[in-house]
Write a protein that holds these residues in place. Structure first.
Motif, mmCIF file in Angstrom:
data_model
loop_
_atom_site.group_PDB
_atom_site.id
_atom_site.type_symbol
_atom_site.label_atom_id
_atom_site.label_comp_id
_atom_site.label_asym_id
_atom_site.label_seq_id
_atom_site.Cartn_x
_atom_site.Cartn_y
_atom_site.Cartn_z
ATOM 1 N N MET A 1 2.590 -42.871 -13.000
ATOM 2 C CA MET A 1 3.387 -43.529 -11.961
ATOM 3 C C MET A 1 4.638 -42.687 -11.688
ATOM 4 N N THR B 1 8.342 -45.358 -7.914
ATOM 5 C CA THR B 1 7.502 -46.546 -8.057
ATOM 6 C C THR B 1 7.827 -47.284 -9.348
ATOM 7 N N ARG C 1 9.052 -51.149 -9.695
ATOM 8 C CA ARG C 1 8.352 -52.118 -10.533
ATOM 9 C C ARG C 1 9.298 -52.761 -11.541
ATOM 10 N N LEU D 1 2.935 -55.166 -7.514
ATOM 11 C CA LEU D 1 3.202 -54.040 -8.407
ATOM 12 C C LEU D 1 3.821 -54.482 -9.725
ATOM 13 N N ASP E 1 -1.197 -51.679 -7.054
ATOM 14 C CA ASP E 1 -0.382 -50.896 -6.134
ATOM 15 C C ASP E 1 -0.994 -51.021 -4.744
ATOM 16 N N ARG F 1 -1.035 -49.104 -2.401
ATOM 17 C CA ARG F 1 -1.630 -47.860 -1.924
ATOM 18 C C ARG F 1 -3.029 -47.644 -2.494
#
Length: 219
Positions: A1, A5, A9, A79, A100, A102
């Protein structure tokens, strides 16, 4: 990660308790947001393919009961592990999981609708193509997305600091042009757009959009 990000989170793990305290029942006081979500629910149901919807960036799961009362079957992803833990605790009748946006944990063309309620505004520009592509991947042709976001000039800002919780994260107040362009590029057609002026306790106006996924290109 990546560090950005991970920071996001960890910050939202801290914010989970704040969201429960401040946002759990706030939809009851927001007729405009209920109206947009209601329009989205009507469009999904009238599409006739089903009622399975993904709540992408679901936070503490607060939208799930309302979506359910409108005839939808929501599944939430977020997330933040702590957000998901709280959602599972407070709304045990709905499925939630860590993910996630994405890389969504849904099969191709498996959803009839998607809600992205103040969740896409954390993405830097270079990651938006992947995220909007994921929305198109998991939706059935003709499926709808409902999005809410903080409106602005697309500039990077830092969020979280005013809460005095020792957290910070990147956030973008997105322009109408940026949002509409991302949906169009991913194969969507915008069917509804609205802007709400900022309330006295808000720093920016709020934007709402509903878009329909077009037919898939032949392989």
């Amino acid at each position: 990660m990546d560090p950005r990000t991970e920071e996001l989170r960890e910050a939202h793990d801290v914010l989970a308790a704040v969201y429960v305290d401040r946002l759990a029942n706030i939809l009851d006081q927001m007729p405009i947001e209920r109206a947009v979500l209601g329009l989205f629910a009507d469009l999904v149901r009238e599409g006739g393919t089903g009622t399975d919807v993904g709540d992408i960036g679901c936070g503490t799961g607060r939208l799930a009961p309302y979506l359910s009362t409108r005839g939808l079957s929501p599944r939430g992803v977020d997330l933040s592990p702590e957000m998901i833990r709280v959602a599972q605790r407070d709304y045990p009748g709905f499925p939630f999981q860590v993910a996630d946006l994405r890389a969504l944990p849904f099969e191709d063309t498996s959803l009839d609708g998607v809600v992205a309620w103040y969740s896409l505004m954390y993405l830097p520009p270079e990651h938006r193509g992947a995220a909007f592509g994921e929305l198109a991947r998991v939706l059935k042709p003709g499926g709808h997305v409902a999005m809410a976001f903080k409106m602005g000039d697309d500039a990077l800002r830092r969020g979280g600091r005013s809460l005095d919780l020792g957290i910070g994260f990147d956030i973008y107040w997105m322009s109408r042009h940026e949002v509409e362009s991302r949906f169009t590029d991913a194969g969507f057609r915008v069917v509804f757009w609205a802007e709400r002026p900022a309330d006295p306790d808000e720093q920016q106006p709020q934007g709402y959009l509903v878009a329909e996924l077009g037919p898939r290109a032949p392989a």
